[in-house]
Design an enzyme around this catalytic site. Sequence first.
Site: not given
Length: 622
Positions: A276, A361, A389
């Site tokens: 990243k 979740e 979710r």
Amino acid sequence: MNLLENINHPADLRKLPRTQLKPLADELRGFLLDAVSKTGGHLSSNLGTVELTVALHYVFNTPQDRIVWDVGHQTYSHKILTGRREQFHTLRQLDGISGFPRRVESEYDTFGTAHSSTSISAALGMAQAAKIKGEHRHAIAVIGDGSMTAGMAFEALNNAGVQEDVNLLVILNDNDMSISPPVGALNRYLARLMSGQFYAAAKNVGKSVLPGPVLELAKKLEEHAKGMVVPATMFEEFGFNYIGPIDGHDLDSLIPTLQNIRNLKGPQFLHVVTKKGQGYKLAEAEPVLYHGTGKFNPAEGIKPAPPSKMTYTEVFGNWLCDMAAFDKRLVGITPAMREGSGMVRFHAEYPDRYFDVGIAEQHSVTFGAGLACEGMKPVVAIYSTFLQRAYDQLIHDVALQNLDVTFALDRAGLVGADGATHAGNYDLAFLRCIPNMVVMAASDENECRQMLTTAYHYPGPAAVRYPRGAGVGTAIVQELTSIDLGKGVIRRQGERVAILAFGSMVAPSLAAGEQLNATVANMRFVKPLDVELVKQLAADHDFLVTVEEGCVMGGAGAAVAEALAEAGIVKPLQIIGLPDKFIDHGDPAKLLASVGLDANGIAASIKARFLSGEPRLVVNNG
């Protein structure tokens, strides 16, 4: 920008000789850094996928071949190479291009994403559709190591592995960096692989202890040791052909590998390793800081912002630490959003009571339910959009058993630049219909703290919703005090019109009330609704108006209408809220104004309905 300015579609890219791809990638990375520094957006993840994006569009015949980008906040290079370079200055702005893939935006955006771990399922569906229709094309899912921790990704792998004749390629973009630090057993497994030390030792052990006569046995031991370490074993057990890991920034490795994979049949799994922030040292050093940025000077980097009003996220984070000091039963849970949910301090001060469960979740909610069964006091910090979710777990595992779980719902209402995928527009509607739930909406910072305390002490499931960003500047009382359950308060006394405001809409409703000399009530609770206050306001006023930063259908206004009907009260009622449509990205204040949820819009709607003609029951959908 000599190369990039001539790439208007991937077909232009595929005309370039291989030797020009590296210079093109360098130009693309420079363009990205310059553009995002001016508009804001997701930077680190996009700098890390430049070469991978170039290689995919160079090798595969897009859009005939389908690419599905998981989450999708790493698709800026993809957008630039697929005809949107000239529009890139409008990124995440009102009427501009989205920060995520959108099918309505481009034929190259084959699947709309923004929530994680959906890519393999979608790509498998596309691959199976090609098989059924007799079309020869590939479907590629690009998924990060953080997203691979979610159960949905493994459900898709489980299904894909038995479909041997589909042209599906799953690319694991392994950058060892999700928004919050990656967690869980799978991450440890991949980290052990990438260290290489265990594998190197295992590979050499046979040669050191088993000389010539048993060389064949040594080779078998070597392969067995390798199988214990590398993820090839795991993914191949799912039915995939595992390839990798390879350097995701080395085009000389990426392109030949992808070309070879393109000629293989059946489910393929390519493991690429990227970094990243690649190519921008400041982002490489602090990828979280540069994950989602505002405007900044690339030469100087992101500078600390001057002190401003406290955000609701900070209010929650401070409350969590204060309550944890008061009650040792408190545990904090987040599904991979430590920074976003304001739990960095809590993690540092109470590491034994902090649980980041990864992008899971559903698990976060049921994990909290299990803790509650044993007398703990779980607080689940989750964005409103992500609680969607885990709706079954909320109903079946928490509410049905009336378990003591507190839900802190960040990013309620419109969220601005991230757009419809991240907006928390539906929690009031989908929460208030669940038995045993208490649902509160905070109008300012201090009330948010009080509501969190109220929810924590309530012996059952309770949710507090609050918006993204700074509050209105209200001073915060440090004492952990509760408010009366199910009781609203009148904030302004006026005549004829009573505005029943919920949460973030209290401030603009007060301003509208000043324009109209209307009564304004801060209702505070969506469930249990303060029915007595509703009756009082109905008795004392000619017209009632509800205002909420949530969907009209089934929301807080609907709760007021139901209460009036139940009491047999017939009173002109106007319900003001978010319209029955998905609202695009843009500046939050402009978005609220566009749907009539600023002070002037609220006042104008009330004038049009009640103060310039015969009153009637209306629903204002913006």
